[in-house]
Design an enzyme around this catalytic site. Sequence first.
Site, mmCIF file in Angstrom:
data_model
loop_
_atom_site.group_PDB
_atom_site.id
_atom_site.type_symbol
_atom_site.label_atom_id
_atom_site.label_comp_id
_atom_site.label_asym_id
_atom_site.label_seq_id
_atom_site.Cartn_x
_atom_site.Cartn_y
_atom_site.Cartn_z
ATOM 1 N N ASN A 35 0.862 -1.265 0.002
ATOM 2 C CA ASN A 35 0.029 0.013 -0.105
ATOM 3 C C ASN A 35 0.896 1.275 -0.143
ATOM 4 O OD1 ASN A 35 -2.502 1.326 0.175
ATOM 5 N ND2 ASN A 35 -2.364 1.433 2.333
ATOM 6 N N SER A 125 -4.200 1.542 17.679
ATOM 7 C CA SER A 125 -5.351 2.605 17.308
ATOM 8 C C SER A 125 -6.367 2.694 18.259
ATOM 9 C CB SER A 125 -5.977 1.618 16.105
ATOM 10 O OG SER A 125 -7.126 2.284 15.746
ATOM 11 N N THR A 127 -9.187 2.810 17.905
ATOM 12 C CA THR A 127 -10.363 2.017 17.871
ATOM 13 C C THR A 127 -10.637 1.061 18.836
ATOM 14 O OG1 THR A 127 -9.394 0.500 16.505
ATOM 15 C CG2 THR A 127 -10.226 2.072 15.238
ATOM 16 N N TYR A 150 -10.199 -5.305 11.112
ATOM 17 C CA TYR A 150 -9.099 -4.359 11.346
ATOM 18 C C TYR A 150 -9.080 -4.151 12.914
ATOM 19 C CZ TYR A 150 -6.402 -0.222 11.817
ATOM 20 O OH TYR A 150 -5.399 0.540 12.322
ATOM 21 N N LYS A 154 -5.999 -5.054 15.740
ATOM 22 C CA LYS A 154 -4.989 -4.191 16.809
ATOM 23 C C LYS A 154 -5.278 -4.865 18.090
ATOM 24 C CE LYS A 154 -3.224 -1.844 13.550
ATOM 25 N NZ LYS A 154 -1.974 -2.046 13.213
ATOM 26 N N TYR A 178 -3.019 5.384 18.024
ATOM 27 C CA TYR A 178 -3.144 6.646 17.367
ATOM 28 C C TYR A 178 -4.554 7.029 17.134
ATOM 29 C CZ TYR A 178 1.039 4.397 15.192
ATOM 30 O OH TYR A 178 2.247 3.808 14.725
ATOM 31 N N ASN A 200 -10.620 7.645 4.086
ATOM 32 C CA ASN A 200 -10.603 8.620 5.213
ATOM 33 C C ASN A 200 -10.897 10.016 4.821
ATOM 34 O OD1 ASN A 200 -8.015 6.305 6.114
ATOM 35 N ND2 ASN A 200 -9.711 6.928 7.362
ATOM 36 N N LEU A 201 -11.286 10.892 5.858
ATOM 37 C CA LEU A 201 -11.637 12.212 5.593
ATOM 38 C C LEU A 201 -10.714 13.039 4.904
ATOM 39 C CD1 LEU A 201 -14.042 14.421 5.915
ATOM 40 C CD2 LEU A 201 -13.012 14.625 8.176
ATOM 41 N N GLY A 298 -20.788 1.904 11.715
ATOM 42 C CA GLY A 298 -19.614 1.629 12.475
ATOM 43 C C GLY A 298 -18.900 2.967 12.971
HETATM 44 C C1 WQD Z 1 -13.270 10.611 10.156
HETATM 45 C C2 WQD Z 1 -14.684 11.184 10.422
HETATM 46 C C3 WQD Z 1 -16.374 10.166 9.174
HETATM 47 C C4 WQD Z 1 -15.129 10.352 5.060
HETATM 48 C C5 WQD Z 1 -9.643 6.185 11.967
HETATM 49 C C6 WQD Z 1 -8.592 5.857 11.024
HETATM 50 C C7 WQD Z 1 -8.905 4.222 10.845
HETATM 51 C C8 WQD Z 1 -8.752 3.526 12.164
HETATM 52 C C9 WQD Z 1 -9.820 4.082 12.957
HETATM 53 C C10 WQD Z 1 -6.640 3.751 12.648
HETATM 54 C C11 WQD Z 1 -15.872 10.260 10.625
HETATM 55 C C12 WQD Z 1 -16.133 11.207 8.461
HETATM 56 C C13 WQD Z 1 -15.158 10.414 6.294
HETATM 57 C C14 WQD Z 1 -15.833 10.780 4.350
HETATM 58 C C15 WQD Z 1 -16.736 11.800 6.122
HETATM 59 N N1 WQD Z 1 -7.766 3.133 12.676
HETATM 60 N N2 WQD Z 1 -15.941 10.931 7.033
HETATM 61 N N3 WQD Z 1 -16.778 11.596 4.686
HETATM 62 O O1 WQD Z 1 -13.205 6.466 10.968
HETATM 63 O O2 WQD Z 1 -12.259 8.117 12.867
HETATM 64 O O3 WQD Z 1 -10.965 6.237 11.517
HETATM 65 O O4 WQD Z 1 -9.708 5.263 13.183
HETATM 66 O O5 WQD Z 1 -5.700 3.057 13.353
HETATM 67 O O6 WQD Z 1 -7.937 4.052 9.984
HETATM 68 O O7 WQD Z 1 -8.684 6.652 9.891
HETATM 69 O O8 WQD Z 1 -11.409 8.154 10.259
HETATM 70 O O9 WQD Z 1 -11.045 9.439 8.393
HETATM 71 O O10 WQD Z 1 -12.680 7.528 7.833
HETATM 72 O O11 WQD Z 1 -13.219 9.328 9.385
HETATM 73 O O12 WQD Z 1 -17.671 12.602 6.717
HETATM 74 O O13 WQD Z 1 -15.709 10.831 3.017
HETATM 75 O O14 WQD Z 1 -14.841 11.946 8.845
HETATM 76 O O15 WQD Z 1 -17.837 9.644 9.222
HETATM 77 O O16 WQD Z 1 -16.706 11.048 11.323
HETATM 78 P P1 WQD Z 1 -12.150 7.177 11.396
HETATM 79 P P2 WQD Z 1 -12.007 8.508 8.899
#
Ligand code: WQD
Length: 341
Positions: A35, A125, A127, A150, A154, A178, A200-201, A298
Amino acid sequence: MKILVTGGTGFIGSHTVVELVKAGFEPVLMDNFDNSQASVLNGLETILGFRPSFYEADCNDAAAFAEIFQKESNIGGVIHFAAHKAVGESVQLPMKYYRNNIGSLLSLLETAKAAGISNLVFSSSCTVYGEPSQLPVDESFPILPAQSPYGNTKQICEEILRDAVASGMDFRVLSLRYFNPIGAHPSAEIGELPIGVPGNLVPFVVQTAAGWRTQLSVFGDDYNTADGTCIRDYIHVVDIAKAHVKAIQYLNSKAEKSLYDWVNLGTGKGSSVLEVVNAFEKVSGQKLNFKIAERRSGDVEKIYASTEKAERVLGWKTELSLEDALADAWRWQQKLGPKLV
Ligand code: WQD
């Protein structure tokens, strides 16, 4: 001192390589480009002024670890980043995640012990906390059932490490939990480049502003938060990278032969999705095309870190802001140019 960095060409791994060199360490990189791209090595060379030592190898391959430990004598510690990390894909392909993320840690532990390696930093994480009952979330909070395979990998890896240390293996291990790492190196030579449509956002935000995507969907605006969108603790990847240097220094400084501990890496500040969008518009001068969409299944409503333990144990706290991270992510995205795929 040499430090083996698995996943060394990945997002957090590559930034950590830079900070390790700045702190006087000699990183040895291992990655199978599952990746990430070989071009990351060019970016690192530009930043560092030399090409870091690199092995193209799969962390599931115990023989590859053994060979690296043998060739690179005197490795003083390992930072184990390498893992699959797409939450959605892990739901579709759980076995891929269990096989890879757990298998690679086992290969590492078995071979590192034989090679006499005693310091290990593991990428965990936030999570593991699920939807916390109180905020900010500190390290004494319980680990809740994982929401995805995933996340479960962890949790299981943390358990494996705890059990390995408890069994009497001479290992000093720190798991770093993290929160949401974002941003890029300020030089824009390295950054985050997810393969395909970003989950991711922040990658989605910058790709939308750059015209790679047409519109950002904000997943839900009916949460119990000030503006109705979810809250996360977004942390600059360079701050995260510096914490890994502190973690290695901390483990090196310890007299005891075995130790297992875990630390949150966050800023302590929560930001909503709309706050991220607004901050991005401000730092980039771009108007972002977005719409409010359905909630994503989720997602937890809000989470942000207590930073007290990281400050106390590692002497580390964040230095960069959300705006810094978004400006750096945007600079990196602009450097990527027109859409490649
Ligand atoms: C952030 C916010 C989405 C995309 C993170 C890590 C992930 C994992 C867990 C790391 C949320 C919102 C997102 C989009 C949106 N582990 N969003 N539109 O879910 O907090 O996950 O922690 O070890 O790898 O990234 O991160 O960036 O996906 O989302 O509105 O197109 O942005 O709903 O509220 P998340 P994220």
